[in-house]
Design a protein around this motif. Structure first.
Motif: not given
Length: 274
Positions: A32-50, A65-73
């Motif tokens: 839940r903590f990281f989903r909340a961070i992902a929501d804010r990133i998608v809503a406020e920064i809108r990156p395509r790649t992370v 990635r569940d929110r459509g961002v091409e993310a890597f770690g």
């Protein structure tokens, strides 16, 4: 005694079970903590790649990635990377920010995220790590604890101004209009700036002035409320000797409680109490 060398063996099952405040594992609280961070990133920064530097078990990568961002770690912990969700394992790698990225990863990103990582590096490797972060993106969400000295792998705990100076050496300055406290209270967004120095100073001064004025106004209001509370308590003491003591006391207690609640609210806004 010299500066300790970084060792991936420190970040094993024992570390994630005992050294993260609470067990760091796949459970609803962490997800839940990281989903909340992902929501804010998608809503406020809108990156395509992370790129999530220090991604641990890949919880933020999967949320993005569940929110459509091409993310890597990347993370130096082999144990943590093995815990990633099966469909995410192809996007997370055992690697260090101090080394070249694995060849399968892109070399540049719209956004780099680095949460509670660089304090684990010895001080003589920090500038190298920040240089690498700044090469990977022009936009960095960053957090590093300013006061957790108890964790034994925290080799370089520093206040926010330390990191501000380090990033400024590479032309990155705080986005003073972006509130990154959804990550931690001390998190910040650092962005590469081509603005002339006087414009950067102007932005910092604008933010400083507003916060300073808010602090002064809240402090003034607190002192006024303190005086009013003292006055009401004095009236309450006098009322004990008069008629209708109970009714008067109830009325005064209601007023006093309102003032106490307001004072608590102000202290919270100032960050003096959690």
């Amino acid at each position: 005694m010299g500066i300790p060398h970084i060792s991936s063996r420190w970040y094993d099952a024992w570390y994630f079970r005992h050294s993260c405040g609470k067990p760091y594992e796949r459970n609803e609280e962490w997800l839940r903590f990281f989903r909340a961070i992902a929501d804010r990133i998608v809503a406020e920064i809108r990156p395509r790649t992370v790129l999530d530097v220090g991604c641990a078990m890949g919880f933020l990568v999967e949320a993005l990635r569940d929110r459509g961002v091409e993310a890597f770690g990347i993370d130096i912990s082999e144990f943590a990377i093995r815990q990633a969700r099966d469909d995410i394992k192809a996007y997370v790698y055992v690697a260090s920010v101090l080394d070249p990225l694995p060849s399968a990863l892109p070399s540049r990103y719209d956004l780099v995220v680095c949460i509670e990582v660089l304090e684990h590096l010895p001080s003589n490797r920090v500038d190298e790590a920040i240089k690498r972060l700044c090469q990977l993106s022009d936009d960095i969400l960053f957090s590093s604890t300013p006061d957790d000295y108890r964790e034994i792998t925290h080799l370089n705990v520093q206040p926010p101004e330390y990191w501000a100076e380090r990033f400024a050496l590479h032309g990155f300055f705080r986005d003073v209009d972006f509130d990154a406290s959804f990550i931690t209270p001390w998190a910040a967004r650092w962005r590469r700036s081509s603005d002339p120095f006087h414009r950067v100073v102007r932005n910092y001064e604008r933010k400083f002035w507003r916060l300073w004025r808010e602090n002064v106004e809240l402090r003034t209001k607190l002192l006024e409320m303190r005086d009013e509370l003292a006055r009401l308590e004095a009236i309450k003491d006098v009322s004990r000797h008069g008629e209708n003591q109970y009714i008067r006391s109830c009325s005064l207690m209601t007023g006093m409680n309102k003032i106490k609640n307001f004072i608590k609210h102000c202290l919270t806004r100032l960050g003096w109490i959690p």
